[in-house]
Design an enzyme around this catalytic site. Structure first.
Site, PDB file in Angstrom:
ATOM      1  CG  HIS A  67      -1.742   1.216   1.380  1.00  0.00           C
ATOM      2  ND1 HIS A  67      -3.082   1.279   1.019  1.00  0.00           N
ATOM      3  CD2 HIS A  67      -1.443   2.453   1.870  1.00  0.00           C
ATOM      4  CE1 HIS A  67      -3.547   2.492   1.264  1.00  0.00           C
ATOM      5  NE2 HIS A  67      -2.568   3.218   1.792  1.00  0.00           N
ATOM      6  CD  GLU A  68       2.103   3.505   3.675  1.00  0.00           C
ATOM      7  OE1 GLU A  68       2.508   4.613   3.264  1.00  0.00           O
ATOM      8  OE2 GLU A  68       0.990   3.354   4.226  1.00  0.00           O
ATOM      9  CG  HIS A  84       0.724   6.418  -0.713  1.00  0.00           C
ATOM     10  ND1 HIS A  84      -0.395   7.134  -1.094  1.00  0.00           N
ATOM     11  CD2 HIS A  84       0.374   5.740   0.417  1.00  0.00           C
ATOM     12  CE1 HIS A  84      -1.378   6.900  -0.236  1.00  0.00           C
ATOM     13  NE2 HIS A  84      -0.938   6.060   0.678  1.00  0.00           N
ATOM     14  CD  GLU A 132      -4.530   6.576   1.928  1.00  0.00           C
ATOM     15  OE1 GLU A 132      -4.275   5.376   2.187  1.00  0.00           O
ATOM     16  OE2 GLU A 132      -3.676   7.483   1.977  1.00  0.00           O
TER      17      GLU A 132
END
Length: 265
Positions: free
Chosen positions: A112-113, A116, A161
């Site tokens: 997930h990070e 970004h 997100e």
């Protein structure tokens, strides 16, 4: 009476704020970097090697260079990414999150990070903040314009997100792993982990959708979420469940590297 063009004021205010970021930003970034490196543990091949391997595998699946990874003592389960100009970006994971999740769930968080970074969200978020702050400097309607811009900014952040949740699914390649992370962040603790049920959490998400489908429910839902930086966990769970059954995901999955094969490359 001559009135100054609001667009000019917005441009001027944004330009001034950009100059502030340009000159003061490096100092702020240096403070953040030194604080992090001085109070956390840097994950390497020789330090928390299993966690390091999870990061390397996830980065290969997403075709991105692995950033640095730090583990920081903090009782609040969280993870975040910082991309500092002139330095290698890094991810910070709190110890409480490590203790809450399984290895596969923790890898989903790292993915997930990485999402970004893959999407350059930090750059666009900075630009959006500059425009919003500049709008507040416009006399008269400036506050109203800024409020509308903020609403759109938060909407974009929430969408970002959801995009990164999809990156997590591409690495985990199992929607229940990603949904389990969201469930544990909503109401989990190490002593309850084995009792939590992903299917029951998805049913809870559907109940929320049904309850918020009426005109009053829709209004309350928007009022609750309009200023949130993250979508509600139940909504994130529902979105990832639906996307996992989409044709788009299935096509991407065919092209993706499996995490267990990434380490062999």
């Amino acid at each position: 009476m001559n009135l100054v063009n609001p667009c000019f004021i917005l441009f001027y205010a944004s330009f001034c704020f950009f100059l502030f970021i340009f000159f003061a930003g490096p100092v702020t970034e240096e403070v953040m970097f030194l604080e992090n490196i001085g109070t956390s543990v840097l994950v390497t091949e020789n330090q928390l090697s299993e966690l390091h391997q999870l990061l390397i595998e996830a980065a290969k699946v997403l075709n991105i260079e692995a950033p640095d990874l730090y583990v920081r003592q903090n009782p609040s389960p969280n993870a975040y990414t910082l991309a500092i100009s002139g330095r290698k970006p890094f991810i910070v994971v709190h110890t409480s999150l490590v203790g809450l999740l399984t290895k596969r769930e923790l890898q989903a968080v790292l993915a997930h990070e990485l999402g970004h970074l893959k999407c350059d969200h930090g750059l666009w978020l900075t630009f959006a903040n500059i425009v919003t702050l500049g709008a507040y400097s416009i006399p008269g309607l400036g506050g109203l314009i800024a409020q509308r811009l903020e609403e759109q900014l938060f909407r974009w952040i929430r969408a970002a997100e959801l995009t990164c949740d999809r990156a997590a699914l591409l690495v985990a390649q199992d929607p229940k792993v990603v949904i389990s992370v969201l469930m544990k962040l909503a109401g989990g603790c190490p002593s309850l982990s084995e009792q939590l049920n992903v299917d029951a959490f998805l049913e809870q998400a559907r109940s929320y959708d049904k309850a918020s489908s009426s005109p009053i429910g829709w209004y309350i839902r928007n009022a609750q979420t309009s200023q949130l930086s993250h979508p509600l966990p139940v909504l994130r769970a529902r979105e990832i469940d639906e996307w996992s059954r989409s044709q788009q995901y299935k096509l991407l999955l065919k092209r993706a590297i499996r995490p267990d094969a990434a380490q062999k490359i």
